[in-house]
Design an enzyme around this catalytic site. Structure first.
Site, short mmCIF file in Angstrom:
data_model
loop_
_atom_site.label_atom_id
_atom_site.label_comp_id
_atom_site.label_asym_id
_atom_site.label_seq_id
_atom_site.Cartn_x
_atom_site.Cartn_y
_atom_site.Cartn_z
N LYS A 184 3.52 -1.97 8.39
CA LYS A 184 3.37 -2.33 6.97
C LYS A 184 2.19 -1.59 6.37
O LYS A 184 1.05 -1.83 6.73
CB LYS A 184 3.15 -3.83 6.78
CG LYS A 184 3.27 -4.21 5.30
CD LYS A 184 2.60 -5.50 4.93
CE LYS A 184 1.15 -5.35 4.55
NZ LYS A 184 0.87 -4.64 3.28
N GLU A 258 -9.29 -3.29 14.16
CA GLU A 258 -10.31 -2.32 13.72
C GLU A 258 -10.76 -2.79 12.34
O GLU A 258 -10.01 -2.71 11.38
CB GLU A 258 -9.70 -0.92 13.71
CG GLU A 258 -10.74 0.16 13.81
CD GLU A 258 -11.15 0.66 12.45
OE1 GLU A 258 -12.13 0.09 11.90
OE2 GLU A 258 -10.51 1.58 11.94
N CYS A 292 -14.44 2.55 6.71
CA CYS A 292 -14.97 1.45 7.52
C CYS A 292 -16.23 1.87 8.26
O CYS A 292 -17.13 1.06 8.47
CB CYS A 292 -13.91 0.94 8.48
SG CYS A 292 -13.11 2.25 9.40
N GLU A 389 -20.20 -5.36 3.55
CA GLU A 389 -19.49 -4.09 3.40
C GLU A 389 -19.11 -3.94 1.93
O GLU A 389 -18.32 -4.72 1.41
CB GLU A 389 -18.24 -4.10 4.29
CG GLU A 389 -17.51 -2.79 4.29
CD GLU A 389 -16.29 -2.77 5.22
OE1 GLU A 389 -15.50 -3.72 5.18
OE2 GLU A 389 -16.14 -1.79 5.95
P1 NDP Z 1 -7.13 -6.32 3.78
O1 NDP Z 1 -7.79 -6.52 5.08
O2 NDP Z 1 -6.67 -7.49 3.02
O3 NDP Z 1 -5.87 -5.35 3.93
C1 NDP Z 1 -5.48 -4.63 5.08
C2 NDP Z 1 -3.99 -4.79 5.32
O4 NDP Z 1 -3.66 -6.11 5.74
C3 NDP Z 1 -3.13 -4.54 4.09
O5 NDP Z 1 -1.94 -3.93 4.48
C4 NDP Z 1 -2.90 -5.96 3.61
O6 NDP Z 1 -1.83 -6.05 2.74
C5 NDP Z 1 -2.68 -6.68 4.90
N1 NDP Z 1 -2.88 -8.13 4.86
C6 NDP Z 1 -3.54 -8.87 3.93
N2 NDP Z 1 -3.54 -10.17 4.30
C7 NDP Z 1 -2.88 -10.26 5.48
C8 NDP Z 1 -2.57 -11.34 6.38
N3 NDP Z 1 -2.97 -12.58 6.13
N4 NDP Z 1 -1.90 -11.06 7.52
C9 NDP Z 1 -1.52 -9.79 7.80
N5 NDP Z 1 -1.77 -8.74 6.99
C10 NDP Z 1 -2.46 -8.96 5.85
O7 NDP Z 1 -8.06 -5.46 2.86
P2 NDP Z 1 -8.08 -5.45 1.25
O8 NDP Z 1 -7.22 -4.37 0.81
O9 NDP Z 1 -7.80 -6.79 0.67
O10 NDP Z 1 -9.59 -5.12 0.99
C11 NDP Z 1 -10.56 -6.16 0.99
C12 NDP Z 1 -11.87 -5.68 1.53
O11 NDP Z 1 -11.71 -5.39 2.89
C13 NDP Z 1 -12.37 -4.39 0.94
O12 NDP Z 1 -13.16 -4.60 -0.17
C14 NDP Z 1 -13.17 -3.83 2.05
O13 NDP Z 1 -14.46 -4.33 2.01
C15 NDP Z 1 -12.50 -4.34 3.27
N6 NDP Z 1 -11.62 -3.35 3.91
C16 NDP Z 1 -12.09 -2.79 5.03
C17 NDP Z 1 -11.33 -1.84 5.67
C18 NDP Z 1 -11.84 -1.21 6.88
O14 NDP Z 1 -11.20 -0.32 7.43
N7 NDP Z 1 -12.98 -1.62 7.36
C19 NDP Z 1 -10.04 -1.39 5.17
C20 NDP Z 1 -9.61 -2.09 3.97
C21 NDP Z 1 -10.41 -3.02 3.39
P3 NDP Z 1 -2.11 -5.81 1.16
O15 NDP Z 1 -2.62 -4.44 0.99
O16 NDP Z 1 -0.82 -5.99 0.55
O17 NDP Z 1 -3.10 -6.87 0.76
#
Ligand code: NDP
Length: 481
Positions: A184, A258, A292, A389
């Site tokens: 996904k 991760e 990240c 972060e």
């Molecule tokens: P998320 O952790 O919510 O998103 C990562 C992935 O997980 C997306 O595909 C998301 O879908 C999906 N997801 C969301 N909720 C669930 C769940 N309960 N179970 C399984 N999968 C799920 O990151 P966000 O995009 O909401 O970003 C929020 C914050 O996270 C950012 O501001 C940043 O600080 C941090 N972040 C950190 C990352 C890293 O690599 N360290 C990467 C991304 C974000 P969908 O996109 O549809 O919500």
């Protein structure tokens, strides 16, 4: 005085053909979701709609997992590694052939500068497939015992910051080790994953080996919770990582997470300052800071702090912020309004808590989501901008006097994904690297990636490694390191 500026150098978007709407990729073809309907994905630089994509619910997840299971049992797990390798090589080569298309599409959907998608994301994604193709027929000699067996069906959930690259980090090792995949992509960046689905079909990958389900968090949650999934691989926020760890606790599913980071980029007074400035800029402003392992905390030795900050600010005034498709652009658009709101709120908290804010004086486009490269000085370790972060182009500067103090400050975080050290002394690099609680430590460089090098975190940055021989272990039964 004449001024010299760059003329616009826009990359053509004609190389990309967008469909008005996309279905789910299950069993080697695009199908409509059971419930119908969908969501739109927009171009963050202009807020224009790019396409409509399907939203998968539990029924679609179930179909995709059953399809992946069948493909695993009947085809992929029975296929000799040397044959699987041919498919991985083929995918890698098609990615190279279609690299311009992938890069433009990534920049459109994500907002990142074309020079980064073209020179970093896409080549590294192809490199991951080449690298793992090489492992597919050599797993017996990888140190996991004779005949290491795949787990089965891998559920993979990825974020929006490196959409194609994170897909490659997940899909390539899974396929090389004989697993099938349901992936996904993130809600805001599904398009390169859908183009990748086309590439799988073009490579004649057996139907069902790779399945791609678009949707939001609920789709990810349904996928992770499916009882017939053997492996969960997630990259994203620590908060969602915790929810996933809770959801799979007590099941037989193998998990790698991760998660977030708050890396220290540590500059000593004997560092080559010009190189260090470039490393600081690359560490935090690369990909708008949506990284990240970003070097979001600059720890600079007190004796050179003033000089480093002045030179950093001078360098920041030369950063070109704007159109992601312009080949001169250094900093592109923030990926979503939601993320921009989060970055803005944390920057305001930085000011409210007493740190001093300085933003590069660059004009920002009126439409789209933008945030000027920003640096905070006078930051205390307790400030939110030093602990949380930000995931945006915001750097917090702290100072230190001795190497021990640098280590203590660097490790004073719940995260542990990466760190950087800038010094001319090799012995100091080794002394520091030994003591830094971070999965990756860069010396006199930053944000360097290679498929052969394992990547992953300590503490709240997650567990398991991706890349290298270590990354294979997460997709094999009873693998010892
Ligand atoms: P998320 O952790 O919510 O998103 C990562 C992935 O997980 C997306 O595909 C998301 O879908 C999906 N997801 C969301 N909720 C669930 C769940 N309960 N179970 C399984 N999968 C799920 O990151 P966000 O995009 O909401 O970003 C929020 C914050 O996270 C950012 O501001 C940043 O600080 C941090 N972040 C950190 C990352 C890293 O690599 N360290 C990467 C991304 C974000 P969908 O996109 O549809 O919500």
């Amino acid at each position: 005085m004449p001024t010299f500026d760059y003329a616009p150098a826009p990359e053509s978007r004609a190389v990309v053909t967008l469909q008005p709407s996309y279905g789910l990729f299950i069993g080697g073809e695009f199908v409509e979701p059971v419930a119908g309907g969908g969501m739109t994905t927009i171009e963050p630089a202009t807020e224009k709609v790019l396409a409509e994509v399907a939203v998968a619910d539990e029924r679609d997840v179930d179909l995709a997992v059953r399809t992946a299971r069948r493909a695993h049992q009947r085809i992929w797990s029975r296929m000799p590694g040397a044959e699987r390798a041919k498919y991985l090589y083929r995918i890698a080569r098609i990615m190279q052939e279609r690299s311009r298309e992938l890069a433009v599409l990534e920049s459109l959907d994500n907002g990142k500068p074309i020079k980064e998608s073209r020179d970093v994301d896409v080549p590294l994604a192809a490199a991951h497939f080449f690298y793992h193709a090489g492992w597919a027929d050599k797993l017996d000699w990888a140190g996991f015992g004779p005949n290491p067996a795949p787990l089965g069906v891998a559920a993979q959930v990825i974020p929006w910051n490196f959409p194609l690259l994170m897909l490659a980090w997940k899909v390539a090792p899974a396929l090389a080790t004989g697993n099938t995949v349901v992936l996904k992509p993130a809600e805001t960046t599904p398009l390169t994953a859908l183009l990748f689905a086309e590439i799988c079909a073009q490579a004649d990958l057996p139907p069902g080996v790779v399945n791609i389900l678009t949707g939001a968090g609920a789709t990810g949650a349904a996928l992770v919770a499916h009882p017939d999934v053997d492996k969960v691989a997630f990259t994203g926020s620590t908060e969602v990582g915790r929810q996933i760890a809770t959801a799979v606790a007590g099941t037989r599913k193998k998990v790698t997470l991760e998660l977030g980071g708050k890396a220290a980029n540590i500059v000593f007074d004997d560092a080559p300052i010009d190189q260090a400035i470039e490393g600081i800029v690359n560490g935090i402003y690369f990909n708008q800071g949506h990284v990240c392992c970003a070097g979001s905390r600059l720890l600079v030795q007190e004796s050179v702090a003033e000089e480093v900050i002045a030179r950093l600010q001078a360098r920041m005034t030369t950063l070109r912020v704007g159109d992601p498709l312009d080949k001169n652009t250094d900093v592109g658009a923030i990926n979503s309004q939601e993320q921009l709101t989060r970055i803005t709120a944390l920057a305001e908290a930085g000011e409210a808590e007493g740190a001093t804010r300085w933003s590069a004086p660059c004009p920002l486009p009126r439409k789209g989501f933008w945030f000027a490269p920003t640096v905070f000085t006078g930051v205390a370790p307790a400030h939110r901008i030093a602990r949380e972060e930000v995931f945006g182009p915001v750097l917090s500067v702290l100072t230190f006097r001795t190497p021990s103090e640098a280590v203590a400050r660097a490790n004073n975080t719940p995260y542990g994904l990466s760190a950087g050290i800038w010094t001319e002394k090799g012995s100091r690099i080794l002394w520091m690297a030994d003591r830094l609680r971070a999965g990756v430590v860069w010396a006199n460089t930053f944000n360097r990636f290679d498929p052969a090098s394992p990547f992953g975190g300590y503490k709240e940055s997650g567990y398991g490694r991706e890349g290298g021989r270590h990354g294979l272990a997460g997709y094999l039964k009873e693998a010892g390191l």
